[in-house]
Design a protein around this motif. Structure first.
Motif, mmCIF file in Angstrom:
data_model
loop_
_atom_site.group_PDB
_atom_site.id
_atom_site.type_symbol
_atom_site.label_atom_id
_atom_site.label_comp_id
_atom_site.label_asym_id
_atom_site.label_seq_id
_atom_site.Cartn_x
_atom_site.Cartn_y
_atom_site.Cartn_z
ATOM 1 N N MET A 1 3.392 -6.336 1.048
ATOM 2 C CA MET A 1 3.444 -7.669 1.632
ATOM 3 C C MET A 1 2.037 -8.166 1.905
ATOM 4 O O MET A 1 1.167 -7.419 2.334
ATOM 5 C CB MET A 1 4.240 -7.643 2.946
ATOM 6 N N THR A 2 1.777 -9.458 1.624
ATOM 7 C CA THR A 2 0.480 -10.056 1.866
ATOM 8 C C THR A 2 0.649 -11.378 2.577
ATOM 9 O O THR A 2 1.737 -11.947 2.638
ATOM 10 C CB THR A 2 -0.279 -10.299 0.544
ATOM 11 N N HIS A 3 -0.468 -11.874 3.142
ATOM 12 C CA HIS A 3 -0.450 -13.194 3.734
ATOM 13 C C HIS A 3 -0.354 -14.242 2.623
ATOM 14 O O HIS A 3 -0.521 -13.945 1.442
ATOM 15 C CB HIS A 3 -1.729 -13.419 4.544
ATOM 16 N N ASP A 4 -0.125 -15.498 3.033
ATOM 17 C CA ASP A 4 -0.032 -16.571 2.043
ATOM 18 C C ASP A 4 -1.331 -16.723 1.258
ATOM 19 O O ASP A 4 -1.316 -17.181 0.114
ATOM 20 C CB ASP A 4 0.307 -17.897 2.742
ATOM 21 N N ASP A 5 -2.456 -16.367 1.876
ATOM 22 C CA ASP A 5 -3.734 -16.493 1.182
ATOM 23 C C ASP A 5 -4.091 -15.245 0.380
ATOM 24 O O ASP A 5 -5.198 -15.127 -0.149
ATOM 25 C CB ASP A 5 -4.856 -16.818 2.177
ATOM 26 N N GLY A 6 -3.148 -14.300 0.278
ATOM 27 C CA GLY A 6 -3.371 -13.118 -0.531
ATOM 28 C C GLY A 6 -3.944 -11.932 0.213
ATOM 29 O O GLY A 6 -4.031 -10.837 -0.348
ATOM 30 N N ARG A 7 -4.342 -12.110 1.456
ATOM 31 C CA ARG A 7 -4.892 -11.005 2.221
ATOM 32 C C ARG A 7 -3.782 -10.050 2.661
ATOM 33 O O ARG A 7 -2.682 -10.482 2.967
ATOM 34 C CB ARG A 7 -5.642 -11.513 3.457
ATOM 35 N N PRO A 8 -4.062 -8.755 2.722
ATOM 36 C CA PRO A 8 -3.047 -7.802 3.189
ATOM 37 C C PRO A 8 -2.817 -7.972 4.680
ATOM 38 O O PRO A 8 -3.691 -8.460 5.407
ATOM 39 C CB PRO A 8 -3.678 -6.445 2.863
ATOM 40 N N PRO A 9 -1.659 -7.584 5.173
ATOM 41 C CA PRO A 9 -1.388 -7.687 6.610
ATOM 42 C C PRO A 9 -2.310 -6.765 7.402
ATOM 43 O O PRO A 9 -2.711 -5.705 6.910
ATOM 44 C CB PRO A 9 0.075 -7.254 6.726
ATOM 45 N N THR A 10 -2.660 -7.182 8.615
ATOM 46 C CA THR A 10 -3.534 -6.356 9.445
ATOM 47 C C THR A 10 -2.755 -5.625 10.534
ATOM 48 O O THR A 10 -3.346 -4.914 11.346
ATOM 49 C CB THR A 10 -4.635 -7.219 10.089
ATOM 50 N N ASP A 11 -1.436 -5.810 10.564
ATOM 51 C CA ASP A 11 -0.573 -5.107 11.509
ATOM 52 C C ASP A 11 0.603 -4.503 10.739
ATOM 53 O O ASP A 11 0.818 -4.814 9.567
ATOM 54 C CB ASP A 11 -0.048 -6.056 12.589
ATOM 55 N N ARG A 12 1.369 -3.691 11.412
ATOM 56 C CA ARG A 12 2.542 -3.078 10.796
ATOM 57 C C ARG A 12 3.532 -4.166 10.378
ATOM 58 O O ARG A 12 3.798 -5.098 11.126
ATOM 59 C CB ARG A 12 3.206 -2.125 11.802
ATOM 60 N N ASP A 13 4.096 -4.018 9.178
ATOM 61 C CA ASP A 13 5.083 -4.996 8.714
ATOM 62 C C ASP A 13 6.424 -4.334 8.403
ATOM 63 O O ASP A 13 7.287 -4.916 7.753
ATOM 64 C CB ASP A 13 4.579 -5.774 7.495
ATOM 65 N N SER A 14 6.617 -3.091 8.874
ATOM 66 C CA SER A 14 7.894 -2.397 8.700
ATOM 67 C C SER A 14 8.459 -2.063 10.086
ATOM 68 O O SER A 14 7.732 -2.058 11.076
ATOM 69 C CB SER A 14 7.700 -1.123 7.873
ATOM 70 N N PRO A 15 9.755 -1.794 10.190
ATOM 71 C CA PRO A 15 10.383 -1.585 11.493
ATOM 72 C C PRO A 15 9.737 -0.469 12.307
ATOM 73 O O PRO A 15 9.335 0.568 11.759
ATOM 74 C CB PRO A 15 11.836 -1.237 11.128
ATOM 75 N N VAL A 16 9.643 -0.684 13.606
ATOM 76 C CA VAL A 16 9.083 0.316 14.511
ATOM 77 C C VAL A 16 9.906 1.599 14.450
ATOM 78 O O VAL A 16 11.135 1.561 14.480
ATOM 79 C CB VAL A 16 9.054 -0.227 15.955
ATOM 80 N N GLY A 17 9.213 2.724 14.327
ATOM 81 C CA GLY A 17 9.877 4.020 14.348
ATOM 82 C C GLY A 17 10.356 4.529 13.007
ATOM 83 O O GLY A 17 10.722 5.701 12.887
ATOM 84 N N GLN A 18 10.360 3.663 11.984
ATOM 85 C CA GLN A 18 10.849 4.093 10.678
ATOM 86 C C GLN A 18 9.755 4.843 9.907
ATOM 87 O O GLN A 18 8.602 4.408 9.877
ATOM 88 C CB GLN A 18 11.330 2.892 9.867
ATOM 89 N N PRO A 19 10.090 5.965 9.262
ATOM 90 C CA PRO A 19 9.092 6.797 8.581
ATOM 91 C C PRO A 19 8.778 6.309 7.168
ATOM 92 O O PRO A 19 8.925 7.058 6.194
ATOM 93 C CB PRO A 19 9.758 8.169 8.571
ATOM 94 N N VAL A 20 8.340 5.079 7.037
ATOM 95 C CA VAL A 20 8.082 4.541 5.700
ATOM 96 C C VAL A 20 6.905 5.240 5.023
ATOM 97 O O VAL A 20 6.846 5.320 3.785
ATOM 98 C CB VAL A 20 7.840 3.016 5.746
ATOM 99 N N VAL A 21 5.973 5.752 5.806
ATOM 100 C CA VAL A 21 4.867 6.541 5.261
ATOM 101 C C VAL A 21 5.185 8.029 5.356
ATOM 102 O O VAL A 21 5.071 8.767 4.382
ATOM 103 C CB VAL A 21 3.545 6.225 5.992
ATOM 104 N N ARG A 22 5.617 8.474 6.529
ATOM 105 C CA ARG A 22 5.921 9.895 6.716
ATOM 106 C C ARG A 22 7.027 10.378 5.786
ATOM 107 O O ARG A 22 7.062 11.544 5.399
ATOM 108 C CB ARG A 22 6.341 10.144 8.173
ATOM 109 N N GLY A 23 7.936 9.487 5.410
ATOM 110 C CA GLY A 23 9.043 9.860 4.541
ATOM 111 C C GLY A 23 8.799 9.597 3.069
ATOM 112 O O GLY A 23 9.702 9.764 2.247
ATOM 113 N N ASP A 24 7.571 9.216 2.724
ATOM 114 C CA ASP A 24 7.230 8.924 1.329
ATOM 115 C C ASP A 24 6.658 10.187 0.688
ATOM 116 O O ASP A 24 5.546 10.621 1.016
ATOM 117 C CB ASP A 24 6.201 7.785 1.275
#
Length: 218
Positions: free
Chosen positions: A1-24
Motif C-alpha cells: 500500500m502507498t500514499h496517493d503520491d506514491g510514497r510508502p506508508p510511514t505507519d502500520r497499515d495492517s490490523p493490530v496484533g496480526q502476524p503479517v510479518v511474523r507469519g510470513d
C-alpha cells in the motif's frame, strides 16, 4: 500500500496484533509456523496478550528478534483492548511499566518494510524502539541508514533523540557522518559498462542516471 503520491506508508497499515510479518515464511522461515495473532476485540485473545506482555517484560520470552516482535504485538493489542497505556500496564501486572508498553507498541506500529527488516535480523529490535520514536519519512531514513552504514544502537538512539529535539533527520544522520541516500551497489559487468557509457554520452552525473532509472522502475 502507498500514499496517493506514491510514497510508502510511514505507519502500520495492517490490523493490530496480526502476524503479517511474523507469519510470513519468506521473512521468518520456520518461525512463521509459531506466529501468534492477538485480537484486541476478543477477550480471550486480549488475556493471552496480557500474559505475553508480562512474560516479555520479565524476560521469559525467547530472546530472538521474532519473539520480540511477538511481544511488541502483544503490547499493541493490549493497549488497543484496554484503550490506554496505563490500563494495559496495570492489566499486564507487576513489573510492567507504561514506558515499556509504549516503546514496544510503537515498534509494532512501524511500517511493514521496517518490521520485515527487524524480523530478518537486519535491524536489532532495540534499535527499532528508537526508530519508532521518529515520525514520517524520517523513520525510513534512519532505518535504512542503520542497515546501509552499520549504525550501532547507540547511533540510532542519538539520531532519534536529536530528531525528537527538533533536528531534521537528514542533519541528525550527517552529524553521525552518514550521508542519507548513499548506497554501495555491485552491478553485473555488462550493466556497469552500459551505465558508464550512457552517463558519459549524456554528460550526466552517474547518480542522476541511476536515480532516474530507478524512479521509473519503482
Amino acid at each position: 500500500m502507498t500514499h496517493d503520491d506514491g510514497r510508502p506508508p510511514t505507519d502500520r497499515d495492517s490490523p493490530v496484533g496480526q502476524p503479517v510479518v511474523r507469519g510470513d515464511e519468506r521473512v521468518t522461515g520456520d518461525h512463521s509456523r509459531d506466529a501468534v495473532a492477538f485480537d484486541p476485540d476478543d477477550p480471550e485473545s486480549a488475556a493471552d496478550a496480557a500474559a505475553t506482555v508480562a512474560a516479555f517484560a520479565n524476560g521469559d520470552l525467547d530472546d530472538t528478534h521474532v519473539h520480540m516482535l511477538r511481544g511488541a504485538a502483544a503490547c499493541a493489542a493490549l493497549v488497543r483492548a484496554e484503550h490506554s497505556y496505563k490500563a494495559a500496564a496495570e492489566r499486564a501486572g507487576d513489573g510492567v511499566g507504561v514506558s515499556f508498553i509504549r516503546k514496544w507498541a510503537r515498534v509494532h506500529d512501524l511500517p511493514r518494510p521496517i518490521r520485515q527488516r527487524v524480523a530478518r535480523g537486519d535491524i536489532p529490535p532495540s534499535a527499532a524502539k528508537h526508530i519508532a520514536r521518529v515520525d514520517g519519512d524520517g523513520r525510513y531514513l534512519l532505518a535504512w541508514a542503520a542497515i546501509d552504514h552499520d549504525l550501532t544502537v547507540r547511533d540510532v538512539r542519538a539520531a532519534a533523540s536529536a530528531v525528537g529535539d527538533g533536528t531534521d533527520p537528514v542533519d541528525a544522520l550527517r552529524d553521525l557522518e552518514v550521508t542519507p541516500g548513499e548506497l554501495d551497489v555491485a552491478l553485473p559487468l555488462d550493466v556497469y559498462r552500459d551505465l558508464r557509457q550512457h552517463a558519459t554520452a549524456a554528460d550526466e552525473p552517474i547518480d542522476d542516471v541511476v536515480a532516474d532509472a530507478l524512479r521509473d522502475y519503482l
